[in-house]
Motif scaffolding. Structure first.
Motif, mmCIF file in Angstrom:
data_model
loop_
_atom_site.group_PDB
_atom_site.id
_atom_site.type_symbol
_atom_site.label_atom_id
_atom_site.label_comp_id
_atom_site.label_asym_id
_atom_site.label_seq_id
_atom_site.Cartn_x
_atom_site.Cartn_y
_atom_site.Cartn_z
ATOM 1 N N THR A 13 11.358 -10.441 -10.637
ATOM 2 C CA THR A 13 11.739 -10.917 -9.309
ATOM 3 C C THR A 13 13.033 -11.717 -9.397
ATOM 4 N N ASP A 14 13.643 -11.936 -8.235
ATOM 5 C CA ASP A 14 14.848 -12.768 -8.204
ATOM 6 C C ASP A 14 14.547 -14.173 -8.691
ATOM 7 N N GLU A 15 13.372 -14.691 -8.367
ATOM 8 C CA GLU A 15 12.996 -16.036 -8.824
ATOM 9 C C GLU A 15 12.883 -16.089 -10.345
ATOM 10 N N LYS A 17 14.487 -14.162 -12.504
ATOM 11 C CA LYS A 17 15.838 -14.074 -13.060
ATOM 12 C C LYS A 17 16.593 -15.385 -12.867
ATOM 13 N N LYS A 18 16.400 -16.032 -11.741
ATOM 14 C CA LYS A 18 17.034 -17.335 -11.502
ATOM 15 C C LYS A 18 16.569 -18.357 -12.539
ATOM 16 N N ALA A 19 15.257 -18.397 -12.786
ATOM 17 C CA ALA A 19 14.704 -19.334 -13.769
ATOM 18 C C ALA A 19 15.219 -19.008 -15.170
ATOM 19 N N LEU A 20 15.327 -17.732 -15.500
ATOM 20 C CA LEU A 20 15.837 -17.324 -16.805
ATOM 21 C C LEU A 20 17.268 -17.798 -17.001
ATOM 22 N N ILE A 21 18.106 -17.590 -15.993
ATOM 23 C CA ILE A 21 19.509 -18.017 -16.078
ATOM 24 C C ILE A 21 19.602 -19.532 -16.252
ATOM 25 N N GLU A 22 18.799 -20.278 -15.516
ATOM 26 C CA GLU A 22 18.809 -21.739 -15.641
ATOM 27 C C GLU A 22 18.399 -22.182 -17.033
ATOM 28 N N LYS A 23 17.339 -21.585 -17.577
ATOM 29 C CA LYS A 23 16.832 -22.015 -18.886
ATOM 30 C C LYS A 23 17.748 -21.581 -20.031
ATOM 31 N N VAL A 24 18.335 -20.399 -19.918
ATOM 32 C CA VAL A 24 19.288 -19.966 -20.937
ATOM 33 C C VAL A 24 20.508 -20.885 -20.919
#
Length: 60
Positions: A13-15, A17-24
């Motif tokens: 989901t977009d959520e 992917k958003k969380a992944l980008i933030e954590k990376v």
């Protein structure tokens, strides 16, 4: 300027992917000391029709 590419199968989901980008981004900043504004994260989604394991596509 750190660049990170994440390749993964489609379907998140977009959520997610958003969380992944933030954590990376957080991990890169923490481990390299790079400025948060300079970290670039690419998420490349692989279509399941274009991915195979053991000689078979994942959708087959």
């Amino acid at each position: 300027m750190p660049y990170v590419t994440v390749e993964m199968l489609e379907g998140r989901t977009d959520e997610q992917k958003k969380a992944l980008i933030e954590k990376v981004t957080d991990a890169v900043v923490e481990t390299t000391g790079a400025s948060r504004e300079k970290v670039v994260v690419f998420v490349e989604e692989i279509n399941k029709q274009h991915y195979g394991v053991g000689g078979k596509r994942l959708i087959d």
